[in-house]
Design a protein around this motif. Sequence first.
Motif, PDB file in Angstrom:
ATOM      1  N   TYR A  61      27.507  80.885  44.447  1.00  0.00           N
ATOM      2  CA  TYR A  61      27.723  81.897  45.479  1.00  0.00           C
ATOM      3  C   TYR A  61      28.590  83.035  44.938  1.00  0.00           C
ATOM      4  CZ  TYR A  61      28.695  83.863  50.109  1.00  0.00           C
ATOM      5  OH  TYR A  61      28.797  84.707  51.188  1.00  0.00           O
ATOM      6  N   TRP A  64      26.588  85.200  42.603  1.00  0.00           N
ATOM      7  CA  TRP A  64      25.671  86.055  43.362  1.00  0.00           C
ATOM      8  C   TRP A  64      26.423  87.223  44.007  1.00  0.00           C
ATOM      9  CZ3 TRP A  64      25.850  86.239  48.916  1.00  0.00           C
ATOM     10  CH2 TRP A  64      24.883  87.086  49.491  1.00  0.00           C
ATOM     11  N   ASP A  88      20.971  90.430  53.632  1.00  0.00           N
ATOM     12  CA  ASP A  88      19.837  89.945  52.835  1.00  0.00           C
ATOM     13  C   ASP A  88      19.787  88.422  52.850  1.00  0.00           C
ATOM     14  OD1 ASP A  88      18.952  92.466  52.217  1.00  0.00           O
ATOM     15  OD2 ASP A  88      19.850  92.520  50.217  1.00  0.00           O
ATOM     16  N   TRP A  89      20.947  87.779  52.744  1.00  0.00           N
ATOM     17  CA  TRP A  89      21.014  86.309  52.763  1.00  0.00           C
ATOM     18  C   TRP A  89      20.513  85.778  54.110  1.00  0.00           C
ATOM     19  CZ3 TRP A  89      26.134  83.217  53.472  1.00  0.00           C
ATOM     20  CH2 TRP A  89      25.909  81.846  53.222  1.00  0.00           C
ATOM     21  N   ALA A  94      17.657  86.946  49.703  1.00  0.00           N
ATOM     22  CA  ALA A  94      18.569  86.705  48.578  1.00  0.00           C
ATOM     23  C   ALA A  94      18.064  85.486  47.808  1.00  0.00           C
ATOM     24  CB  ALA A  94      19.990  86.482  49.082  1.00  0.00           C
ATOM     25  N   PHE A 100      19.430  80.720  54.000  1.00  0.00           N
ATOM     26  CA  PHE A 100      20.637  80.649  54.816  1.00  0.00           C
ATOM     27  C   PHE A 100      20.585  79.501  55.819  1.00  0.00           C
ATOM     28  CE2 PHE A 100      22.941  81.970  58.705  1.00  0.00           C
ATOM     29  CZ  PHE A 100      24.224  81.986  58.175  1.00  0.00           C
TER      30      PHE A 100
END
Length: 196
Positions: A61, A64, A88-89, A94, A100
């Motif tokens: 994470y 990213w 985006d996630w 993503a 998510f």
Amino acid sequence: MDKRDLLVRTAFKLFYTQGIHAVGINLVLQESGVAKKTLYHHFPSKDHLVEATVRFRDEAYHHWLTGRLGAVAAGRPALLELFSALDDWFHGRAGEIDVFRGCFFINASAEFGDRDNAIHEACAEHKAKIVALIQSHVALLALPAGQARELTDLVTLLKEGAISMAHVQGNLDAALQAKAVFEHVTAGFHKTQSPS
């Protein structure tokens, strides 16, 4: 991929989608195809495996998010990009991180509520690392110390609130709503580029 890495990645996906206490070791073994003896060679207990998945997710994470923030100018543009990255996630754009399903660190720390527990501590360390990342970009706005602390707190709370609202309430636009609040609050700030 070595067996330890395979176990961690497999366990993470299962824990993230189904919950940690809901997933038994046998399911991890079944999904990974790794022998029980090998698992216990790398992880003396399930808690050790859980902690490894938290640290694995932390690294993925953080990599990213720092990559997303690093793709734009440091300071206010990077802070705006934080919310774009979350958006985006939330919307499945993503690809570098899993679809998510809420915050793995909040989920894990809820299942291991004792603050002295190594798993809870690893979750807290992740959150502190993200705050430090936010703080590094706020620092470039050259605000008075008190205002910089307040803005760091605001961005952190907006980020955490957006994740919670997206997961619990299904409000997938929460990151854009948080971004609008941030833009309004910082509208008068000068954009600061990263130092050369």
